[in-house]
Design a protein around this motif. Sequence first.
Motif, short mmCIF file in Angstrom:
data_model
loop_
_atom_site.label_atom_id
_atom_site.label_comp_id
_atom_site.label_asym_id
_atom_site.label_seq_id
_atom_site.Cartn_x
_atom_site.Cartn_y
_atom_site.Cartn_z
N MET A 43 -5.12 10.30 34.21
CA MET A 43 -3.70 10.47 33.97
C MET A 43 -2.98 9.17 33.59
N PRO A 44 -3.32 8.01 34.19
CA PRO A 44 -2.65 6.79 33.74
C PRO A 44 -2.89 6.48 32.27
N PHE A 45 -4.09 6.78 31.75
CA PHE A 45 -4.30 6.54 30.32
C PHE A 45 -3.48 7.50 29.48
N LEU A 49 -0.59 6.53 26.61
CA LEU A 49 -0.36 7.10 25.29
C LEU A 49 1.07 7.61 25.13
N VAL A 50 1.72 7.93 26.25
CA VAL A 50 3.15 8.25 26.19
C VAL A 50 3.93 7.02 25.74
N SER A 51 3.55 5.85 26.26
CA SER A 51 4.27 4.61 25.92
C SER A 51 4.10 4.25 24.45
N TYR A 156 2.11 13.97 37.03
CA TYR A 156 3.28 13.29 36.47
C TYR A 156 3.39 11.87 37.01
N ALA A 157 3.20 11.71 38.32
CA ALA A 157 3.32 10.39 38.93
C ALA A 157 2.29 9.42 38.36
N LEU A 158 1.04 9.86 38.23
CA LEU A 158 0.00 8.98 37.69
C LEU A 158 0.27 8.66 36.22
N ALA A 159 0.70 9.66 35.46
CA ALA A 159 1.02 9.43 34.05
C ALA A 159 2.20 8.48 33.92
N TYR A 160 3.16 8.61 34.80
CA TYR A 160 4.34 7.74 34.75
C TYR A 160 3.96 6.28 35.02
N VAL A 161 3.04 6.07 35.94
CA VAL A 161 2.55 4.71 36.19
C VAL A 161 1.94 4.13 34.92
N GLY A 162 1.10 4.92 34.25
CA GLY A 162 0.50 4.46 33.01
C GLY A 162 1.54 4.20 31.93
N TYR A 163 2.56 5.04 31.89
CA TYR A 163 3.65 4.88 30.91
C TYR A 163 4.40 3.57 31.14
N VAL A 164 4.76 3.30 32.40
CA VAL A 164 5.52 2.08 32.72
C VAL A 164 4.69 0.84 32.40
N GLY A 166 2.24 0.62 30.30
CA GLY A 166 2.09 0.54 28.85
C GLY A 166 3.32 -0.03 28.17
N LYS A 167 4.50 0.36 28.62
CA LYS A 167 5.73 -0.16 28.04
C LYS A 167 5.89 -1.65 28.30
N ARG A 168 5.51 -2.05 29.49
CA ARG A 168 5.70 -3.46 29.86
C ARG A 168 4.62 -4.37 29.30
N TRP A 169 3.48 -3.79 28.97
CA TRP A 169 2.35 -4.60 28.52
C TRP A 169 2.72 -5.43 27.29
N ASN A 170 3.39 -4.79 26.35
CA ASN A 170 3.73 -5.47 25.10
C ASN A 170 5.09 -6.15 25.12
#
Length: 213
Positions: A43-45, A49-51, A156-164, A166-170
């Motif tokens: 789910m984090p990955f 992909l959401v990000s 949702y929670a795991l995906a949201y972690v991956g989204y956050v 991902g957004k911050r990575w770049n």
Amino acid sequence: MDGSLASLGGWVVTIISSAGYLGVAGLMAIESACLPLPSEIIMPFAGYLVSTGRFNLVFAATAGAVGCNVGSTVAYFIGAHGGRPLAERWGRYVLLRREHLDRADRFFHRFGGPAVLIARVLPVVRTFIALPAGIARMPQVPFQFYTFVGSWPWCYALAYVGYVLGKRWNTDPRLQAIMHRFDFVVIGLLAIGVAWFVWRQLRGTHRACDLER
């Protein structure tokens, strides 16, 4: 072991990247069918992909929850038609131990049908709760409802972690610096954790075989 983790992560990435939401659902179905494929990787990955704009967060969580229903239904019917003896006989090949079944059984008998809902956010129990539900022949409508409602917030929670992340990575150089600095530490800890888990499972399996003899 770190190579194995990297291979597992790479396989998950490949499946989701090529199959999209269907890949998320399929991988989560594998986990919910009592096979050792952690949702904490899947789910984090999907959230990452959401990000990037490829996935929608709600759709990703929903795909994961649908996959949980599919896999849990498989486990349910294994319990309903094969019962506990079947799970105990073949579970050793996927590192399923009698203790896991005992824990899921106790939880289900304590809370009844709502256990399927509550267990979806509990380690270990969430993966195996469908088996005692099937053995008890819990009605399908509440089983499917509780499974989906309990799984969706987890996904949702795991995906949201991956989204956050991902957004911050770049956008946040500090995050990249921290991750690059501690990536070997994280991999090492994961490797130790997985090795300890596998060792415990195999030890329990061998002990069970010795008792049967």
